[in-house]
Structures are given as C-alpha cells and as structure tokens.
Scaffold this motif. Structure first.
Motif, PDB file in Angstrom:
ATOM      1  N   ASN A 425       0.821  -1.214   0.000  1.00  0.00           N
ATOM      2  CA  ASN A 425       0.000   0.000   0.000  1.00  0.00           C
ATOM      3  C   ASN A 425       0.856   1.266   0.000  1.00  0.00           C
ATOM      4  O   ASN A 425       0.498   2.252  -0.643  1.00  0.00           O
ATOM      5  N   PHE A 496      -9.076  -1.823  -0.195  1.00  0.00           N
ATOM      6  CA  PHE A 496      -8.614  -0.739   0.672  1.00  0.00           C
ATOM      7  C   PHE A 496      -8.980   0.617   0.082  1.00  0.00           C
ATOM      8  O   PHE A 496      -8.919   0.807  -1.139  1.00  0.00           O
ATOM      9  N   ASP A 497      -9.334   1.547   0.975  1.00  0.00           N
ATOM     10  CA  ASP A 497      -9.478   2.947   0.590  1.00  0.00           C
ATOM     11  C   ASP A 497      -8.113   3.605   0.761  1.00  0.00           C
ATOM     12  O   ASP A 497      -7.552   3.559   1.862  1.00  0.00           O
ATOM     13  N   LYS A 499      -6.760   6.650   1.212  1.00  0.00           N
ATOM     14  CA  LYS A 499      -6.519   7.598   2.299  1.00  0.00           C
ATOM     15  C   LYS A 499      -6.633   6.916   3.658  1.00  0.00           C
ATOM     16  O   LYS A 499      -5.820   7.138   4.555  1.00  0.00           O
ATOM     17  N   ARG A 500      -7.652   6.084   3.820  1.00  0.00           N
ATOM     18  CA  ARG A 500      -7.850   5.425   5.107  1.00  0.00           C
ATOM     19  C   ARG A 500      -6.719   4.453   5.408  1.00  0.00           C
ATOM     20  O   ARG A 500      -6.238   4.378   6.539  1.00  0.00           O
ATOM     21  N   VAL A 501      -6.283   3.679   4.383  1.00  0.00           N
ATOM     22  CA  VAL A 501      -5.250   2.692   4.649  1.00  0.00           C
ATOM     23  C   VAL A 501      -3.921   3.361   4.993  1.00  0.00           C
ATOM     24  O   VAL A 501      -3.168   2.880   5.842  1.00  0.00           O
ATOM     25  N   ASN A 503      -3.589   6.178   6.554  1.00  0.00           N
ATOM     26  CA  ASN A 503      -3.740   6.647   7.930  1.00  0.00           C
ATOM     27  C   ASN A 503      -3.593   5.485   8.912  1.00  0.00           C
ATOM     28  O   ASN A 503      -2.947   5.618   9.961  1.00  0.00           O
ATOM     29  N   ASP A 504      -4.163   4.314   8.583  1.00  0.00           N
ATOM     30  CA  ASP A 504      -4.032   3.139   9.450  1.00  0.00           C
ATOM     31  C   ASP A 504      -2.579   2.692   9.543  1.00  0.00           C
ATOM     32  O   ASP A 504      -2.101   2.294  10.615  1.00  0.00           O
ATOM     33  N   LYS A 507      -0.694   4.961  11.914  1.00  0.00           N
ATOM     34  CA  LYS A 507      -0.981   4.670  13.324  1.00  0.00           C
ATOM     35  C   LYS A 507      -0.251   3.411  13.781  1.00  0.00           C
ATOM     36  O   LYS A 507       0.304   3.368  14.878  1.00  0.00           O
TER      37      LYS A 507
END
Length: 601
Positions: A425, A496-497, A499-501, A503-504, A507
């Motif tokens: 990713n 997977f999205d 932007k979201r992935v 960000n994950d 983290k």
C-alpha cells in the motif's frame, strides 16, 4: 529521502502489432539439429534380481582373490574395452567396485543385512583410480529391488512404481550417460558392459538382460549447440534478457545488442526457471494437468582449459545448452522433452543472431564437416521448432492467471501479518515517493517495521515477482513490472481505501515504534522481529509461499566452473567486468540504451 528516479509505473511503448505482443507461436526451421548431451536413465530388469546377485557374487570373489574391497579410487580391473560410445578405437580399463546403499533385508534373526550397490565405469588408469577422460560417458550403478527390502530402521523400503502402476521386483540400473542420441542407444551401451564381462570372465550376465519398458525413466536431459567464441557475448545478452523478463517482467525490447562481454576463461552464464512455459515455448509433457518438467535451464559455457587450444580446435569454443532440470519422466515423454528443449535453445540462438556460419563441429555435434560442407548424417538434418513471438504478452497472461491470483490472495488477504499489505500500500498509494523507487529505510520509516523485517518481506515479494530490487549504491525497491503493478493496484483498490489505509499504516507504525521504545528506552537499536508467515489455513486456494531449496551443485565436476559468484572471479576478470558494466550504466544514463539493454535508434 534517497531516491532512484526510475519510474516503476511507466508503461511499455510496445504496440499490439509489435513483435513482442503478437501471441501466436510460429513454426521455424533451423538447418541443423541440437545434439543430446547428458541424461540420467533408470530402469529395472525382469530377472528377480539375478543380474544384481551375479555381480555381487563376482564382487565378493574378486575381493577374496586380490585381498581388498573394490572402491572408486581403487576398483577391480575386469578387462579392457573399446566401447561404441567413444569416437576412437582406443581401449579403456573397465573398473568394478561397490559402496553401501543403506538398504537391505532381515535375516532369520530379524537382523538387518545390508546390500552394496555394484558399479561399472571406464578408467584411464585403474591403479590410480583416474576415470576415463572421454567426452561420452556411460557409468552404471546396480541395486536390488523387491518387496523384501528394508532400510536401516527395519522399515519397508518403498521404491517408485512403474508407469503402469505396478512395483516390479528385479535388478535396478541407474546409468549416467553422455551423448547418446536416444534411449535405444542408451540400452545398447549399457548392455556392452555385461557382454564384455561375459567375454572376459566367462560369466552369463546377458542371460538376465530383459529391460522392463514400463520402468524405463530418464531425467536431466540436455540438448546443446556449439558455436564460435565470437558469438558468445550475443547469446549471453539474450539469456540475460530472458532472465530479466522471467524474474522482473521487464517489458523492454527482446532483441540483443552487438556487444561482446568477456566472462573470463572459465565462463558460465545460466538462467534456471519454472516460468519458460509462460513465455510461450513448447509446453512439454504433463502429468495430472501439471507440467512434468518442473524447471528448465539454458546456459552458455566454455571448458576450463579452453584458451589452451587454438581457434581451430572445437574445445576453444563455447556450448549453449538447455536442460530439463527437475522431473523424472517415462521413456514415452522423450520426444516431447526434446521438442521443448530445442524450442528454447533454437529460439535463443535465433534471437542472438547465431546462424549456420557461427556453428562449430565437434566429435558429436557435426552440422558441417571439416571442409565446411553440410555433414552427410541423418541425425543433423533440418530441425522444425516452435518459436514464441509474444513472450511479453505470454508472461502478462500468466500474471492474469490463477497462480498469480493465489499469490496475491496469500499476501493481501490471508497473511497473518499486516506487513506485506503495508509495504504494497505504501508503494501503491503514498504520494511522497512520487511513483519512484524507494529504499528499505523509507519503507522502515513508513511502516514502523524493523529494517530486517522490511528486508525479509521485500525479498518474499520479490521472489513472487511482485517487486524488484535494484542495487544502486543501496537497495531500491520498485514494482517488478507493469503487469504486476496493474494487478496489485486492482486488488488493493478492491479491498482498501487509499486515504484510510495510509492513515491506518501511520498509526500502526507509531505504535510499533513506541512499543520498541518502551521495551528499552536507552537502546537505539531496533531488534529484529520474528519471522512473518502467510496463514495458509484461511483459504484452501491460498498459495503456499515457501522458499525453494537451493539447487545442488556437483562439486566433483572438474570439466566446468561456474563464475556467477564474484568469489569465483580472478581480480583481472572482475576488473574487466566492472569496466564493461560501468560503460553500460553510462550508456543507459545517456539514453543510448533502455533498461533492457537494447540499443535506442
């Protein structure tokens, strides 16, 4: 951030009509035929082990008479022979000796009684144990076979069934052969040993000679062509292009360049792969729907002492050879394997512009006679073969197939770690690297993995031909090919999205770094994480990802030496190679070559 500016996402400039993208397989003709080189042959006799027993008794008798056990370095001398497989009429010593097999039977007291194998081969000097230096070879090993056999643990010794499903009892013969044209000739050569012993010692071994056709198998079949030294650079370039295409999916031009690269006096360049089928070459024999030959090899090499000979001597010049590396096949598949090997060999020679004028005749490969005229030998008539004209498209289709789907499922869906997905990713969606190659350090910072974990996971993704590593001062990572990039992008976008992935991943990376800092606040060293594995139990279709065992190297083969490793190169040879490769890098940077080694016109 260190950056390599090569674009891993650039698409091929090939058009659907270009040679690389035409998917038909054409029928071509060569005005010569490759020659069979080495092969191992296995079969049994319909004799209830009587031939083996007779040889074992003869071995015991000779040991008693001379007072020592026959060994490979000191065999029993059982006469001299001028065999049909040598090109001259010289006689050679026949050596007879034995060694332990690890199999035996149980006596009346249930004690293990071992069997020795019985071996026959030619020797140049029987007293010094020096084997014959003839190019053609026929070396025999004989063992018993039957239901009475056990191993040293006293467990039943199982041996392969014949092609008809039966397990026969009878003498088992393994022969290591060079330069036999077919299996009939192999059997004739083998029987010469037993006929010789009958004539020399008065035995009756030939009365037991009854090969079982259903048990006749072969492996490691090789086909070769010898060509002049001046064409060696071209064929090595062609093989290197194939290696890049197979292992990285590189979609540059398939042609070669007129550049002779010296690999020293003891030269070898080889490509081994299970992917030749995906390039469109002749399929070859199949077993239960799967390719029976598990791996093919094409290599170019010269003899160790090649430079001691003049150009007029064939030993001065190299061979290019194909080999069916893995897979034991029944005799009925002989023709199919030869068709496959010749397809690979002749197509590579054609792409390297090696024609009839470049061929060199030797004692066995004789496309021309000493006067340069065609040899009057039916074995070397014109050869028809199938040449793929769309190797790149064939490889792309392999990426679109079931095997590639299972590989990606294993990494993306069924892995018990997030590491593979995080790396893929980051390479796919992280805008910071702007689509260029990235370093291990960059992936370490982005994913929070330790450096060793990044290295290990990238290596597994590279072995799966998803990623490619470039050594340019440090290791850069990029997509292995446009086909790999497109297939992975499709899968990642499905699950997977972007932007979201990202960000994950950020983290998780912060948590991993914090966790390591909490374990040892004073230590700046990042400890190596445990080995990460793919969970193979989540889905029956998920492909098992495992390391392929390293191919064995015959350290006793003194004929040729592999210089693929820098450790094998002498300083002057290494210096010459570095000079050539530095020139190549400069020409690539100047735009004179593309990254596939093809001259830009």
């Amino acid at each position: 951030m260190e950056r390599n500016n090569s674009n891993p996402h650039k698409s091929s400039e090939n058009t659907p009509e270009s040679r690389e993208n035409r998917t038909n397989t054409s029928t071509e003709h060569a005005n010569y035929t490759p020659r069979t080189h080495g092969v191992d042959v296995f079969f049994q006799l319909r004799d209830e082990n009587r031939l083996y027993d007779a040889l074992a008794d003869l071995q015991c008798k000779l040991c008693t008479e001379v007072g020592y056990n026959g060994r490979s370095d000191h065999p029993h001398h059982v006469g001299d022979i001028s065999p049909s497989w040598t090109p001259d009429d010289d006689e050679h010593h026949v050596g007879f000796y034995s060694s332990s097999t690890g199999i035996g039977h149980l006596n009346k007291n249930r004690d293990f009684v071992g069997y020795d194998d019985q071996r026959l081969r030619l020797f140049e000097d029987i007293n010094d144990g020096k084997g014959a230096t003839t190019a053609a070879k026929c070396t025999l090993t004989l063992e018993p076979r039957g239901p009475h056999l056990v191993n040293k643990q006293k467990d039943s010794f199982g041996y392969p069934k014949a092609v008809d499903g039966h397990r026969y009892a009878g003498t088992y013969i393994k022969a290591q052969i060079s330069y036999a044209q077919d299996l009939d000739e192999v059997l004739d050569w083998i029987s010469e040993y037993f006929q010789h012993l009958d004539d020399e010692l008065g035995t009756s071994l030939m009365t037991h000679w009854d090969p079982i056709a259903e048990t006749l198998y072969f492996s490691g079949l090789e086909r070769y062509v010898r060509h002049n030294l001046g064409s060696m650079g071209r064929i090595i370039h062609t093989e290197r292009n194939t290696s890049r295409l197979i292992h990285t999916g590189n979609e540059g031009e398939e042609g070669t360049i007129e550049e002779d690269i010296r690999h020293g006096d003891h030269s070898l360049f080889s490509v081994s792969s299970t992917e030749f089928e995906h390039l469109g070459y002749t399929i070859g024999p199949r077993r239960d729907g799967k390719l029976a030959v598990k791996k093919d090899k094409i290599k170019t090499y010269r003899a160790k002492n090649a430079n001691r000979h003049s150009e007029a001597n064939y030993r001065h010049h190299p061979k290019t050879e194909t080999k069916a590396v893995k897979g034991k096949l029944h005799a009925s598949a002989w023709g199919e394997v030869i068709d496959r090997l010749d397809s690979i060999l002749l197509h590579h020679l054609d792409m390297a512009a090696i024609g009839e004028e470049d061929l060199v005749a030797d004692d066995y490969f004789r496309p021309i006679d000493k006067n340069g005229e065609p040899e009057n030998d039916e074995t070397f008539e014109s050869r028809e073969y199938h040449a793929p004209t769309g190797r790149i498209v064939s490889l792309r289709k392999a990426w679109e197939g079931e095997d590639a789907r299972r590989k990606l499922e294993g990494f993306i869906l069924h892995s018990n770690t997030e590491s593979y997905k995080d790396i893929l990713n980051i390479l796919m969606f992280d805008p910071e690297h702007q689509g260029t190659s990235v370093t291990y350090k960059y992936l370490q910072e982005k994913t929070g993995l330790s450096y060793s974990s990044v290295q290990r996971n990238v290596t597994k993704l590279t072995d799966a031909r998803i990623l490619h590593k470039i050594n340019d001062g440090c290791i850069f990572v990029r997509w292995a090919s446009q086909a790999a990039f497109e297939r992975v992008r499709e899968w990642l976008r499905n699950f997977f999205d972007p932007k979201r992935v990202l960000n994950d991943i950020k983290k998780r990376a912060e948590s991993k770094v914090a966790a390591r800092a909490g374990e040892d606040d004073e230590s700046e060293e990042i400890e190596e994480e445990p080995e990460e594995e793919v969970d193979e139990n989540n889905d029956d279709e998920s492909e098992e990802i495992e390391e392929e065992p390293e191919e064995e190297v015959d350290e006793n083969n003194d004929d040729f030496i592999d210089i693929s490793s820098n450790d094998m190169l002498e300083d002057d040879v290494r210096a010459g190679l570095e000079e050539v490769f530095e020139e190549a890098r400069k020409r690539m940077e100047a735009g004179e070559w593309d990254d596939f080694g093809t001259v830009q016109l």
